[in-house]
Every structure is written in C-alpha cells, then in structure tokens.
Design an enzyme around this catalytic site. Sequence first.
Site, short mmCIF file in Angstrom:
data_model
loop_
_atom_site.label_atom_id
_atom_site.label_comp_id
_atom_site.label_asym_id
_atom_site.label_seq_id
_atom_site.Cartn_x
_atom_site.Cartn_y
_atom_site.Cartn_z
N ARG A 52 8.88 8.88 -0.15
CA ARG A 52 7.97 7.86 -0.70
C ARG A 52 6.53 8.29 -0.48
O ARG A 52 6.25 9.28 0.17
CB ARG A 52 8.23 6.55 0.00
N GLY A 53 5.64 7.55 -1.10
CA GLY A 53 4.22 7.90 -0.99
C GLY A 53 3.82 8.71 -2.20
O GLY A 53 4.51 9.67 -2.58
N GLN A 197 6.30 0.05 6.41
CA GLN A 197 5.87 1.44 6.45
C GLN A 197 4.80 1.67 7.54
O GLN A 197 4.72 2.74 8.13
CB GLN A 197 5.28 1.87 5.10
N ASP A 238 -1.88 4.63 -4.93
CA ASP A 238 -0.77 5.07 -5.77
C ASP A 238 -1.23 5.41 -7.17
O ASP A 238 -0.60 6.24 -7.85
CB ASP A 238 0.31 3.98 -5.81
N ASN A 248 -2.38 0.03 -4.82
CA ASN A 248 -1.87 0.48 -3.52
C ASN A 248 -0.90 -0.57 -3.01
O ASN A 248 -0.69 -1.62 -3.63
CB ASN A 248 -3.02 0.74 -2.54
N LYS A 249 -0.31 -0.29 -1.83
CA LYS A 249 0.70 -1.18 -1.27
C LYS A 249 0.23 -2.63 -1.24
O LYS A 249 -0.92 -2.91 -0.90
CB LYS A 249 1.04 -0.71 0.15
C1 LIG Z 1 -0.68 8.51 0.21
S1 LIG Z 1 0.67 7.49 -0.14
C2 LIG Z 1 0.00 6.28 -1.15
C3 LIG Z 1 0.74 4.96 -1.09
O1 LIG Z 1 2.18 5.03 -1.32
C4 LIG Z 1 2.82 4.00 -0.54
O2 LIG Z 1 3.73 3.23 -1.29
P1 LIG Z 1 5.33 3.40 -1.01
O3 LIG Z 1 5.53 3.37 0.46
O4 LIG Z 1 5.95 2.21 -1.75
O5 LIG Z 1 5.70 4.72 -1.65
C5 LIG Z 1 1.67 3.14 -0.11
O6 LIG Z 1 1.21 2.32 -1.18
C6 LIG Z 1 0.64 4.22 0.21
O7 LIG Z 1 -0.61 3.74 0.47
#
Ligand SMILES: CSC[C@H]1O[C@H](OP(=O)(O)O)[C@H](O)[C@@H]1O
Length: 353
Positions: A52-53, A197, A238, A248-249
């Site tokens: 993820r990320g 997370q 994101d 973003n999250k």
């Molecule tokens: C540098 S990662 C950017 C972003 O991705 C994460 O989302 P997810 O855990 O759902 O993949 C989160 O929004 C991070 O900030």
Amino acid sequence: MSVLALDWDIEAAGGRGALRLLDQTLLPARTGYRVVTTVDALVEAIVELAVRGAPALGVAGAFGVVLALDEAEREGWDAARLDAEVDRLRSARPTAVNLAWGVDQVRPLIPQGREAVLAAAHALAAADEAANRELSARAADWLLERTQRPRLRVLTHCNAGALATSAWGTALGVVRELHARGRLELVYVDETRPLLQGARLTAWELRAEGIPHTVQVDGAAASTVLRGLVDCAVVGADRVAANGDVANKIGTLAVGLACREAGVPLLVAAPWSTVDLDVADGDGIEIEQRPDHEVTTVGGVRVAPEGSPAFNPAFDVTPARLVTALATERGVLEPAAGRTPGTAEHEGMSFTS
Ligand SMILES: CSC[C@H]1O[C@H](OP(=O)(O)O)[C@H](O)[C@@H]1O
C-alpha cells in the site's frame, strides 16, 4: 533499518522471479511476506493493503506488468487477455495515481520483451527512492526556515514511510531527514482509523529507528495542533491535482483545517509521480469507498451493532488553500500562498490563493 515494502525476488518461482511483498496486514505483530507470481495475487495484495501507499503501488504496478508477461507465457494468453489483465492491475485501487502511472511507465516497453520491462521497473523503484530522499531534504530545509525552531515537533497522519514507497518514505522521509540532522523533537502519530496505518506501521518504522514519537487517536489531532503542541504537520499524498488540491488518507482534511486555524504549516510530501496534471482540481479525484467491516469491526471483533451500515471513504481531499507547502523532488511549492511556480519543472500546475 532499511525496510523494503517490496522487492523483486529472482530466486523465486523457478528462477523467473517474483514480487516479494512485506505483508503490511501482519505488522506490527509479525513479519511475513507474500511472494506473488500472478496478477490475481498482486491485485489481491493491493486491495487488501498487504502492499500500500502511493509510491509503493507505483512500483508494484511496474513489476506487476512483468508478472503479467510471465503469466501470459505460462498460460498462453493472447494479446487481448494480457491487455485485460494489465488493465485489471492498473485499476485495482482508484485514488492513488501512482498505480496507473507505474503500469503506464513500463507498458509501452512490452513489445521489447520482459527484460526491458523488468529493467524499467527496477529503474522506476530506484528513481522513487532518489526522489523521496531529495524531496525530504528540500522539505526539511523549508520547514526549518519557516518555523525558525531548533527542533521540530511534527504531526503526521497515516503511513507515508518506507512501507509506502520503494524506500525512505515521503512524510516519514522528512521525519528521517530532520532526525538525522538532530532537528526533530517529537512526532505525534495519528493512529489513522479504520486500518490504523499510523499506530501499526508508522509507529513500527519510528520505533525501529529510535525516532521519538507518540501515538494519538485521530480525534486528538485538532486539539494537539490548536494547543500548540506541534510546529507543523507533514503528510503524504495519493494524488495531487493541477491546482494543488491533495487527496490523502481520510482525516488529512481535518488536520489541514486545524493547521490553518492555528497558523501551523501543513506540508505535503510527495514525489512528482503523485502529481496528476490531467486532473484540474480535487473534484476530479475518485475517492475509494472501502468495505463496511473495516469500520464496524476492530481486529475481527464487531464494535457496531449487527446491521449498522458504515460510510468508509478511504481518502479525502485537502484543498490547495490549506496546503502551506507541497514538497517534491523538483522543489517546494506553496499552493496556499498562490505561489505558482512558473518554472519549467512545475509546468502545468497553477495555484490561486
Ligand atoms: C506515501 S504514501 C501516500 C498515502 O497512501 C496511503 O494510503 P493507503 O494506506 O490506503 O495506501 C496514505 O494515504 C498515505 O498518506
């Protein structure tokens, strides 16, 4: 500690290689891996957030095209089936632009064969790490200049660390840079419901490196900021629209509103690969809706009554007017101030304060 969210394991799968993923659904309780050799397995890992990320998804997308080529050879797929499988990978999660971007970076090389695609995927991963280190240094310079503080107290949300990238991290890359310079006092880590997370992954990364931090519930973020307990907030992204709006999250918007109210800078740390100039503003960013059970259960234990539905958007959009700084490897932009870069590196972005 240099944790790798993913790497190409040439010994796996009979020597043809496979994508080895550090399974982030298991952290911090235990370390485990998924060694994936098929598009199905990679899509499943992406949807389940085993990997993820945004930047990590870009790298996974690029290596995923190699997996698709190998699977096509094993299974005798025709060109149309291969195309459909690559499209399925490309759209596994909609909000982070990097997944589609990573696929699109290597897909045109398919006619040159798998080794050309594999080489391009490795190059993309290396370029992501370099970008993260560069943007982190630029962001640290900007924060220290802006705050004029000897050591910074930082709030961060979700995980934008090494686990979310090819290496080093974006928001946590900035934290690592400040720590390395002796200019970091403390990190307030939002737990980041519902998948935690922050509590699970960001705390795991910071603890492993002895970086001072404290975990807080998401609901504490606004008061932490308004009580003057932090000097800045630093988050990942994101997808960044051409006008500087940031997806973003979920919960990032609340942090941005608190920072604006408190006069505390909100810095978004993201490689240029997360900037999507094809999207004019945040209204054009698709927000992933995730399953109810992620909200109504915790650790498999039901916390909401049976039959109570849940609203579970995985991201929100922070408008550019709340983004004090956007740090990329090409420079630090200031969307909230309406400082349009006006330089070739940032061609296509335009901010109005
Ligand atoms: C540098 S990662 C950017 C972003 O991705 C994460 O989302 P997810 O855990 O759902 O993949 C989160 O929004 C991070 O900030």
